[in-house]
Write an enzyme that holds these catalytic residues in place. Structure first.
Site, PDB file in Angstrom:
ATOM      1  N   HIS A 264       0.814  -1.217   0.000  1.00  0.00           N
ATOM      2  CA  HIS A 264       0.000   0.000   0.000  1.00  0.00           C
ATOM      3  C   HIS A 264       0.848   1.268   0.000  1.00  0.00           C
ATOM      4  CE1 HIS A 264      -3.616   2.348   0.855  1.00  0.00           C
ATOM      5  NE2 HIS A 264      -3.045   2.858   1.929  1.00  0.00           N
ATOM      6  N   PHE A 265       1.883   1.295   0.811  1.00  0.00           N
ATOM      7  CA  PHE A 265       2.768   2.459   0.893  1.00  0.00           C
ATOM      8  C   PHE A 265       4.018   2.195   0.058  1.00  0.00           C
ATOM      9  CE2 PHE A 265       0.285   3.367   4.818  1.00  0.00           C
ATOM     10  CZ  PHE A 265      -0.099   4.665   4.504  1.00  0.00           C
TER      11      PHE A 265
END
Length: 284
Positions: A264-265
């Site tokens: 996600h990051f």
């Protein structure tokens, strides 16, 4: 050189990072949940020689003011209104590219749809605008959306706001979880744990369903204006799917799609790759 600044917008202090020559092309970096402009700490130094960078913290996040949920309306409409005023009125920007991730997408796309003439490009990093982009990670929120009861609010707090969940968002799907700095999720958790912040985040979690109603408007903006679009997407994200990344190509066929083997990051593992893609894609 990066500077760390505050501006007053509608009686609230909004924190923002700034770097680069103001005469250079501007990129506005719009962060996700549960983080802040801190998520761009590794990216900014790699871009500041070529671009003017503005990276704000939304109200309720990072170093910006976080008024009580009982006195401030925590909706994505309102977050976008504050950032819109910061960019156009306080900082007097007229043209810029937006970099959107997670919550930054519904904020940034509201601004883009309202000011299409100002948007010189879009960088999408796990920022959603399509129904098929909503992944299984959203399942706990759907119960809250259907019925906002104290019990469902409590369950959402457990699902969204614990340290384990915050660390999961940073480490899940990464190639080497041991290489992910704990500084990121530890700082995020510090802000999440502030008194009154749970109520802020529950309000935004509940309001997130309204973003889906805006998808047709944002997609029409993409189709009508064809902004130069670079997609750099962590393909192992449990919240926003690869199908959501590919969906942009329906409306912006010339967009460049990069699926990255991370979570996600994506900036935590792939800031150098993403910075080089930005420098190449938006080369003058």
């Amino acid at each position: 050189m990066i500077t760390y600044n505050y501006a007053t917008v509608r009686n609230q202090k909004i924190f923002y990072r700034e770097a680069g020559d103001p005469a250079a092309p501007t990129i506005v970096l719009l962060h996700g949940f549960p983080t802040s402009s801190h998520m761009f700490r590794d990216l900014i130094p790699q871009l500041e020689d070529k671009f003017h960078i503005i990276a704000p913290d939304f109200p309720g996040f990072g170093y910006s003011d976080a008024p009580s949920a009982s006195t401030f309306t925590y909706t994505f409409d309102n977050l976008a209104a504050y950032i819109d005023e910061l960019l156009f009125t306080t900082l007097d920007l007229t043209k810029f590219t937006i970099y959107v991730q997670d919550y930054g997408a519904p904020v940034g796309y509201r601004i883009a749809a309202a000011h299409p003439e100002a948007i010189t490009g879009i960088i999408v990093q796990n920022g959603n605008a399509y129904a098929e982009g909503i992944g299984a990670g959203f399942d706990p929120l759907k119960t809250l959306w259907a019925n906002r009861t104290p019990e469902n609010e409590a369950a959402t707090r457990t699902a969204m706001l614990s340290f384990e969940t915050t660390r999961f968002q940073y480490t899940h799907g990464t190639k080497n979880p041991a290489a992910i700095s704990p500084d990121s999720y530890t700082l995020d958790q510090y802000f999440l744990d502030r008194p009154g912040n749970a109520e802020i985040q529950i309000d935004l979690a509940y309001d997130y369903q309204n973003n889906l109603k805006h998808y047709p408007t944002w997609q029409a903006f993409f189709r009508n204006y064809q902004p130069p679009t670079l997609i750099v997407w962590g393909q192992n994200d449990p919240f926003f799917t690869v199908e959501g990344a590919k969906a942009y190509l329906r409306d912006i066929p010339k967009a460049e799609l990069n699926l990255i083997d991370t979570g996600h990051f994506a900036l935590e593992e792939e800031s150098h790759f993403i910075a080089e893609k930005i420098r190449t894609f938006f080369a003058a």
